[in-house]
Write an enzyme that holds these catalytic residues in place. Structure first.
Site, PDB file in Angstrom:
ATOM      1  N   ASP A 159     -22.474  -3.793  47.526  1.00 18.11           N
ATOM      2  CA  ASP A 159     -23.164  -2.535  47.247  1.00 18.11           C
ATOM      3  C   ASP A 159     -24.451  -2.882  46.497  1.00 18.11           C
ATOM      4  O   ASP A 159     -24.582  -2.631  45.303  1.00 18.11           O
ATOM      5  CB  ASP A 159     -22.249  -1.622  46.421  1.00 18.11           C
ATOM      6  N   GLU A 188     -22.006  -7.575  45.024  1.00 19.57           N
ATOM      7  CA  GLU A 188     -23.323  -7.484  45.672  1.00 19.57           C
ATOM      8  C   GLU A 188     -23.260  -6.794  47.028  1.00 19.57           C
ATOM      9  O   GLU A 188     -24.292  -6.512  47.621  1.00 19.57           O
ATOM     10  CB  GLU A 188     -23.919  -8.887  45.855  1.00 19.57           C
ATOM     11  N   GLN A 245     -26.514  -0.125  44.811  1.00 18.21           N
ATOM     12  CA  GLN A 245     -25.784   0.336  43.616  1.00 18.21           C
ATOM     13  C   GLN A 245     -26.003  -0.625  42.447  1.00 18.21           C
ATOM     14  O   GLN A 245     -26.291  -0.215  41.325  1.00 18.21           O
ATOM     15  CB  GLN A 245     -24.295   0.436  43.971  1.00 18.21           C
ATOM     16  N   GLY A 299     -11.506  -9.149  47.404  1.00 20.95           N
ATOM     17  CA  GLY A 299     -12.887  -9.081  46.908  1.00 20.95           C
ATOM     18  C   GLY A 299     -12.927  -8.596  45.465  1.00 20.95           C
ATOM     19  O   GLY A 299     -13.692  -9.118  44.641  1.00 20.95           O
ATOM     20  N   HIS A 300     -12.099  -7.600  45.141  1.00 18.90           N
ATOM     21  CA  HIS A 300     -12.061  -7.120  43.750  1.00 18.90           C
ATOM     22  C   HIS A 300     -11.555  -8.226  42.815  1.00 18.90           C
ATOM     23  O   HIS A 300     -12.002  -8.331  41.675  1.00 18.90           O
ATOM     24  CB  HIS A 300     -11.121  -5.911  43.631  1.00 18.90           C
TER      25      HIS A 300
HETATM   26  O1  PAF Z   1     -18.396   0.366  43.789  1.00 22.79           O
HETATM   27  C1  PAF Z   1     -17.501   1.177  43.488  1.00 22.79           C
HETATM   28  O2  PAF Z   1     -16.309   0.958  43.739  1.00 22.79           O
HETATM   29  C2  PAF Z   1     -17.884   2.473  42.789  1.00 22.79           C
HETATM   30  O3  PAF Z   1     -19.089   2.975  43.253  1.00 22.79           O
HETATM   31  C3  PAF Z   1     -17.884   2.344  41.252  1.00 22.79           C
HETATM   32  C4  PAF Z   1     -18.952   1.373  40.778  1.00 22.79           C
HETATM   33  C5  PAF Z   1     -16.517   1.892  40.770  1.00 22.79           C
HETATM   34  C6  PAF Z   1     -18.193   3.711  40.617  1.00 22.79           C
HETATM   35  O4  PAF Z   1     -17.234   4.644  40.957  1.00 22.79           O
END
Ligand code: PAF
Length: 287
Positions: free
Chosen positions: A157, A155, A160, A43-44
């Site tokens: 999160d 998305e 966030q 995913g990353h």
């Molecule tokens: O989504 C994440 O992995 C974290 O909340 C982030 C955006 C890297 C902030 O530490």
């Protein structure tokens, strides 16, 4: 001096990142930032690929941010396979990793924070009251260090992502905040670093989350207009499969406020525990 770890270039200080950014800019490159807490999965890598669509130089930060964990949360247990993360980044063509220590990020005497008010109150903010303040603070620091053209967030999160967009807008930060679609396993489970906490049985049960979201989407698109009924069915399906629902809400995708009727764009957002993994997922019910 930049380090080489498993084939990837690694910066440890803001000064090293700034020098790298200066050089990239002198070479006419646009810069994309992908903030992560490491434990990188496919995913990353989709975030890195999305970043690459907008920039010639991609910077990934890897920092398990203590400020966004509550006192009873999994900060110390959070997986930190740093060498493996570096080798994944090298394979994905990441140009630089920024991996500061907590003492570099928050030196002795640190006392400044960034807070986005309303968007962070409900949903995850209800059970994790200090979480988003930690996220927005660390991301603002990363944005200030990288001065990137774009920063990409998943998305999964969703709250966030909305809070970070609002923060950049409210505080006039020039970096464009972009969302990338949720990456899913073949059975639909949203990819997450916390999936490693699942036992085999929990892993087999967890895709009920995405299945019930898809069922809710089909139901709404077929004409169901009552959010309470849809929420009740989502909760029942996840509970029956062994999940412990933290919250399930159907909200306006911009304000994250619950909607009274399903007659305009809405997003269903859920957080459900399976064992010791708190799993997040969300889906547009009416796009
Ligand atoms: O989504 C994440 O992995 C974290 O909340 C982030 C955006 C890297 C902030 O530490």
């Amino acid at each position: 001096m930049l380090e080489n770890v498993a084939g990837a270039q690694v910066a440890r200080t803001p000064e090293e990142v700034r020098a790298w950014v200066r050089e990239a800019r002198q070479n006419g490159k646009r810069i994309a930032l992908v903030p992560t807490m490491g434990a990188l999965h496919a995913g990353h890598i989709t975030l890195v690929d999305a970043a690459r669509q907008h920039a010639e130089a991609v910077l990934v930060s890897i920092f398990v941010n203590p400020m966004q964990f509550g006192p009873k949360e999994d900060f110390s247990a959070y997986p930190r396979p740093f060498e493996n993360d570096c080798s994944r980044c090298a394979e994905a063509g990441v140009d630089l990793i920024y991996a500061p220590t907590p003492a570099t990020m928050y030196p002795e005497g640190y006392q400044s924070h960034v807070e986005v008010e309303r968007l962070t109150q409900g949903l995850c903010g209800a059970a994790r009251p200090t979480h988003f303040r930690g996220v927005t603070t660390v991301v603002m620091k990363l944005l200030n260090i990288a001065q990137a053209d774009v920063a990409v967030f998943g998305e999964k999160d969703y709250q966030q992502l909305q809070a970070l967009k609002r923060m950049a807008l409210d505080l006039d930060h020039p970096t464009q905040i972009l969302g990338a679609p949720i990456a899913r396993e073949s059975d639909g489970l949203a990819m997450s670093s916390r999936n490693v906490y699942l036992t085999a049985d929990e892993r087999a049960a967890a895709p009920v989350i995405v299945r019930s979201l898809r069922a809710a989407q089909a139901q709404v698109q077929a004409g169901e207009r009552d959010p309470k009924l849809v929420v009740a069915q989502l909760v029942a399906a996840m509970t029956a499969a062994g999940g412990r629902v933290d919250y399930t809400e159907i909200v306006d995708p911009e304000t994250l406020q619950p909607v009274a009727t399903l007659d305009r764009p809405t997003r269903a957002i859920v957080a459900t525990w399976f064992g010791r993994a708190r799993l997040l997922d969300n889906m547009d019910l009416l796009p």
